[in-house]
Design a protein around this motif. Sequence first.
Motif, PDB file in Angstrom:
ATOM      1  N   GLN A 114      17.704 -86.938 131.151  1.00 19.55           N
ATOM      2  CA  GLN A 114      16.595 -86.406 130.365  1.00 19.55           C
ATOM      3  C   GLN A 114      16.327 -87.192 129.082  1.00 19.55           C
ATOM      4  OE1 GLN A 114      17.581 -81.876 130.800  1.00 19.55           O
ATOM      5  NE2 GLN A 114      15.447 -82.045 130.153  1.00 19.55           N
ATOM      6  N   SER A 115      17.040 -88.306 128.911  1.00 22.66           N
ATOM      7  CA  SER A 115      16.685 -89.199 127.801  1.00 22.66           C
ATOM      8  C   SER A 115      15.501 -90.077 128.180  1.00 22.66           C
ATOM      9  CB  SER A 115      17.877 -90.077 127.402  1.00 22.66           C
ATOM     10  OG  SER A 115      18.283 -90.911 128.472  1.00 22.66           O
ATOM     11  N   ASN A 116      15.037 -89.912 129.426  1.00 21.07           N
ATOM     12  CA  ASN A 116      13.826 -90.577 129.908  1.00 21.07           C
ATOM     13  C   ASN A 116      12.773 -89.532 130.234  1.00 21.07           C
ATOM     14  OD1 ASN A 116      14.651 -93.602 130.427  1.00 21.07           O
ATOM     15  ND2 ASN A 116      16.354 -92.343 131.185  1.00 21.07           N
ATOM     16  N   ALA A 117      11.526 -89.843 129.902  1.00 19.30           N
ATOM     17  CA  ALA A 117      10.417 -88.938 130.180  1.00 19.30           C
ATOM     18  C   ALA A 117       9.163 -89.780 130.421  1.00 19.30           C
ATOM     19  CB  ALA A 117      10.210 -87.962 129.020  1.00 19.30           C
ATOM     20  N   ALA A 118       8.051 -89.093 130.653  1.00 20.11           N
ATOM     21  CA  ALA A 118       6.810 -89.817 130.909  1.00 20.11           C
ATOM     22  C   ALA A 118       5.614 -88.978 130.496  1.00 20.11           C
ATOM     23  CB  ALA A 118       6.696 -90.189 132.384  1.00 20.11           C
ATOM     24  N   LEU A 119       4.575 -89.663 130.031  1.00 19.50           N
ATOM     25  CA  LEU A 119       3.261 -89.071 129.813  1.00 19.50           C
ATOM     26  C   LEU A 119       2.321 -89.606 130.889  1.00 19.50           C
ATOM     27  CD1 LEU A 119       2.720 -89.423 125.946  1.00 19.50           C
ATOM     28  CD2 LEU A 119       2.927 -87.278 127.213  1.00 19.50           C
ATOM     29  N   GLU A 178      13.056 -94.871 117.396  1.00 22.07           N
ATOM     30  CA  GLU A 178      13.994 -94.090 118.202  1.00 22.07           C
ATOM     31  C   GLU A 178      13.574 -94.027 119.665  1.00 22.07           C
ATOM     32  OE1 GLU A 178      12.307 -93.003 115.634  1.00 22.07           O
ATOM     33  OE2 GLU A 178      13.629 -92.229 114.071  1.00 22.07           O
ATOM     34  N   PHE A 179      12.350 -94.468 119.947  1.00 19.90           N
ATOM     35  CA  PHE A 179      11.819 -94.396 121.308  1.00 19.90           C
ATOM     36  C   PHE A 179      11.417 -95.787 121.797  1.00 19.90           C
ATOM     37  CE2 PHE A 179      10.936 -90.270 119.399  1.00 19.90           C
ATOM     38  CZ  PHE A 179      11.350 -89.384 120.379  1.00 19.90           C
ATOM     39  N   LEU A 180      11.593 -95.992 123.079  1.00 22.93           N
ATOM     40  CA  LEU A 180      11.013 -97.139 123.774  1.00 22.93           C
ATOM     41  C   LEU A 180       9.834 -96.589 124.578  1.00 22.93           C
ATOM     42  CD1 LEU A 180      11.099-100.130 124.613  1.00 22.93           C
ATOM     43  CD2 LEU A 180      12.604 -99.458 126.499  1.00 22.93           C
ATOM     44  N   ILE A 181       8.637 -97.054 124.259  1.00 23.18           N
ATOM     45  CA  ILE A 181       7.411 -96.556 124.895  1.00 23.18           C
ATOM     46  C   ILE A 181       6.745 -97.712 125.632  1.00 23.18           C
ATOM     47  CG2 ILE A 181       5.160 -95.495 124.502  1.00 23.18           C
ATOM     48  CD1 ILE A 181       6.306 -94.350 121.886  1.00 23.18           C
ATOM     49  N   PHE A 182       6.521 -97.538 126.940  1.00 23.21           N
ATOM     50  CA  PHE A 182       5.899 -98.616 127.721  1.00 23.21           C
ATOM     51  C   PHE A 182       4.933 -98.030 128.752  1.00 23.21           C
ATOM     52  CE2 PHE A 182       5.534-101.539 131.239  1.00 23.21           C
ATOM     53  CZ  PHE A 182       5.211-102.716 130.565  1.00 23.21           C
ATOM     54  N   PRO A 183       3.674 -98.536 128.731  1.00 26.52           N
ATOM     55  CA  PRO A 183       3.101 -99.404 127.697  1.00 26.52           C
ATOM     56  C   PRO A 183       2.634 -98.575 126.501  1.00 26.52           C
ATOM     57  CG  PRO A 183       1.461 -98.982 129.390  1.00 26.52           C
ATOM     58  CD  PRO A 183       2.704 -98.279 129.821  1.00 26.52           C
ATOM     59  N   PRO A 184       2.730 -99.109 125.287  1.00 20.70           N
ATOM     60  CA  PRO A 184       2.242 -98.352 124.131  1.00 20.70           C
ATOM     61  C   PRO A 184       0.724 -98.299 124.064  1.00 20.70           C
ATOM     62  CG  PRO A 184       3.008-100.509 123.454  1.00 20.70           C
ATOM     63  CD  PRO A 184       3.370-100.379 124.901  1.00 20.70           C
ATOM     64  N   THR A 185       0.068 -99.235 124.732  1.00 19.01           N
ATOM     65  CA  THR A 185      -1.389 -99.232 124.812  1.00 19.01           C
ATOM     66  C   THR A 185      -1.790 -99.746 126.187  1.00 19.01           C
ATOM     67  OG1 THR A 185      -3.452 -99.983 123.770  1.00 19.01           O
ATOM     68  CG2 THR A 185      -1.616-101.538 123.823  1.00 19.01           C
ATOM     69  N   ALA A 186      -2.910 -99.217 126.700  1.00 19.68           N
ATOM     70  CA  ALA A 186      -3.354 -99.627 128.029  1.00 19.68           C
ATOM     71  C   ALA A 186      -4.820 -99.278 128.195  1.00 19.68           C
ATOM     72  CB  ALA A 186      -2.521 -98.954 129.122  1.00 19.68           C
ATOM     73  N   ARG A 194      11.557 -93.521 126.545  1.00 18.91           N
ATOM     74  CA  ARG A 194      13.028 -93.478 126.572  1.00 18.91           C
ATOM     75  C   ARG A 194      13.550 -93.292 125.155  1.00 18.91           C
ATOM     76  NH1 ARG A 194      16.138 -98.344 129.375  1.00 18.91           N
ATOM     77  NH2 ARG A 194      15.240 -97.275 131.194  1.00 18.91           N
ATOM     78  N   TRP A 195      14.490 -92.366 124.999  1.00 18.87           N
ATOM     79  CA  TRP A 195      15.155 -92.184 123.711  1.00 18.87           C
ATOM     80  C   TRP A 195      16.193 -93.291 123.546  1.00 18.87           C
ATOM     81  CZ3 TRP A 195      14.839 -89.702 119.227  1.00 18.87           C
ATOM     82  CH2 TRP A 195      15.967 -89.622 118.422  1.00 18.87           C
ATOM     83  N   VAL A 196      16.078 -94.096 122.494  1.00 18.83           N
ATOM     84  CA  VAL A 196      17.022 -95.175 122.208  1.00 18.83           C
ATOM     85  C   VAL A 196      17.639 -94.977 120.824  1.00 18.83           C
ATOM     86  CG1 VAL A 196      15.965 -96.861 123.754  1.00 18.83           C
ATOM     87  CG2 VAL A 196      15.131 -96.667 121.394  1.00 18.83           C
ATOM     88  N   GLY A 197      17.446 -93.765 120.258  1.00 18.29           N
ATOM     89  CA  GLY A 197      18.036 -93.443 118.972  1.00 18.29           C
ATOM     90  C   GLY A 197      19.493 -93.057 119.119  1.00 18.29           C
ATOM     91  N   ASP A 198      20.020 -92.409 118.103  1.00 17.80           N
ATOM     92  CA  ASP A 198      21.425 -92.019 118.075  1.00 17.80           C
ATOM     93  C   ASP A 198      21.747 -91.131 119.276  1.00 17.80           C
ATOM     94  OD1 ASP A 198      23.996 -91.228 117.470  1.00 17.80           O
ATOM     95  OD2 ASP A 198      23.564 -90.795 115.357  1.00 17.80           O
ATOM     96  N   PRO A 199      22.734 -91.509 120.097  1.00 16.93           N
ATOM     97  CA  PRO A 199      23.080 -90.661 121.246  1.00 16.93           C
ATOM     98  C   PRO A 199      23.828 -89.385 120.852  1.00 16.93           C
ATOM     99  CG  PRO A 199      24.549 -92.546 121.132  1.00 16.93           C
ATOM    100  CD  PRO A 199      23.494 -92.768 120.081  1.00 16.93           C
ATOM    101  N   VAL A 200      24.385 -89.386 119.641  1.00 12.36           N
ATOM    102  CA  VAL A 200      25.122 -88.210 119.156  1.00 12.36           C
ATOM    103  C   VAL A 200      24.340 -87.632 117.980  1.00 12.36           C
ATOM    104  CG1 VAL A 200      27.297 -87.297 118.295  1.00 12.36           C
ATOM    105  CG2 VAL A 200      27.303 -89.248 119.880  1.00 12.36           C
ATOM    106  N   LEU A 201      23.530 -86.637 118.243  1.00 13.15           N
ATOM    107  CA  LEU A 201      22.681 -86.045 117.221  1.00 13.15           C
ATOM    108  C   LEU A 201      23.444 -84.964 116.458  1.00 13.15           C
ATOM    109  CD1 LEU A 201      19.351 -85.563 119.216  1.00 13.15           C
ATOM    110  CD2 LEU A 201      19.886 -87.374 117.587  1.00 13.15           C
ATOM    111  N   LYS A 202      23.202 -84.906 115.151  1.00 10.33           N
ATOM    112  CA  LYS A 202      23.755 -83.818 114.351  1.00 10.33           C
ATOM    113  C   LYS A 202      22.906 -82.559 114.497  1.00 10.33           C
ATOM    114  CE  LYS A 202      25.785 -86.869 110.841  1.00 10.33           C
ATOM    115  NZ  LYS A 202      25.797 -87.238 109.391  1.00 10.33           N
ATOM    116  N   GLU A 203      21.601 -82.751 114.691  1.00  5.94           N
ATOM    117  CA  GLU A 203      20.661 -81.655 114.886  1.00  5.94           C
ATOM    118  C   GLU A 203      19.591 -82.084 115.869  1.00  5.94           C
ATOM    119  OE1 GLU A 203      20.559 -79.315 110.574  1.00  5.94           O
ATOM    120  OE2 GLU A 203      18.941 -80.688 111.123  1.00  5.94           O
ATOM    121  N   SER A 204      18.987 -81.125 116.541  1.00  2.00           N
ATOM    122  CA  SER A 204      17.825 -81.414 117.383  1.00  2.00           C
ATOM    123  C   SER A 204      16.689 -81.961 116.529  1.00  2.00           C
ATOM    124  CB  SER A 204      17.354 -80.144 118.088  1.00  2.00           C
ATOM    125  OG  SER A 204      18.379 -79.583 118.879  1.00  2.00           O
ATOM    126  N   GLN A 205      15.847 -82.786 117.139  1.00  2.00           N
ATOM    127  CA  GLN A 205      14.745 -83.438 116.437  1.00  2.00           C
ATOM    128  C   GLN A 205      13.415 -83.096 117.112  1.00  2.00           C
ATOM    129  OE1 GLN A 205      15.407 -85.419 113.624  1.00  2.00           O
ATOM    130  NE2 GLN A 205      17.487 -84.645 113.928  1.00  2.00           N
TER     131      GLN A 205
END
Length: 255
Positions: free
Chosen positions: A41-46, A82-90, A103-114
């Motif tokens: 679930q660190s990967n998603a899509a729009l 914190e995110f890898l977005i592909f493509p960012p424009t189209a 894709r979430w590429v930020g800290d894998p160990v979060l102190k709090e939800s974001q």
Amino acid sequence: MAVRGWMVAGLGLALATGLVTPASALLVQPINILMTSTGAQSNAALTVVNDRDRPNTFEVTVNKLTLPENGAPVVTPIKGDEFLIFPPTATVQPGKTQVVRIRWVGDPVLKESQAYMFNTAELPVNQLQGSGVQVVYTIQSLVTVTSPALKPEIAVQTATVETETQVANSEHPARTVPGVGVTVSNSGNGLDFLTNYKFTLKSGAWSMTIDPHDVAQYVGLGLVMPNSKRHFFLVLPKLPPAGPVQVSLEREPGK
């Protein structure tokens, strides 16, 4: 000249629960994305659909979302590293679909939800015919990032009988409506949605239950971030006009 319209999805009273799109524009789904900092679930899509009769170019940008106890949400543009977005424009051809991978590429160990708000914005194009005025839209999608290790602790802090003045819109004139103001706290380190809870309200001999699948009609998604409070107003026309009111929350099993 480009005139920009905004479609806000996801935060009720603070974020709307639905998305109303114009007859011919971008269609963006989903409008509420729950991600985790690790795992599948660190990967998603729009999914972006071009419902116009011409090619449509869009851009996806990231904002940090802050929810104060009272008032409107605060959306702050950020780089979105914190995110890898592909493509960012189209550019999407008429009637066609573009999938944007996230894709979430930020800290894998979060102190709090974001919480973040993703803007999917139409980019203006040159129009040589007509009035020269072009309406372009920005569709906003709520993106939250959490972890199974992060847990919410939801509690009702206060509940009072109140009234709220609502501005006129296409459905009703300006009016004052009765209801209950509820302040909800989250003392945990994980976010939560009030749509996961059953509401029970009591005032003297009067009582009312709001099942989880109906809660969105009153508070939208009811997002409550970690270590924070939020005030919600529930419109209740049949509420007794006087006397104290008690509100309790019960989390739906499996949510």
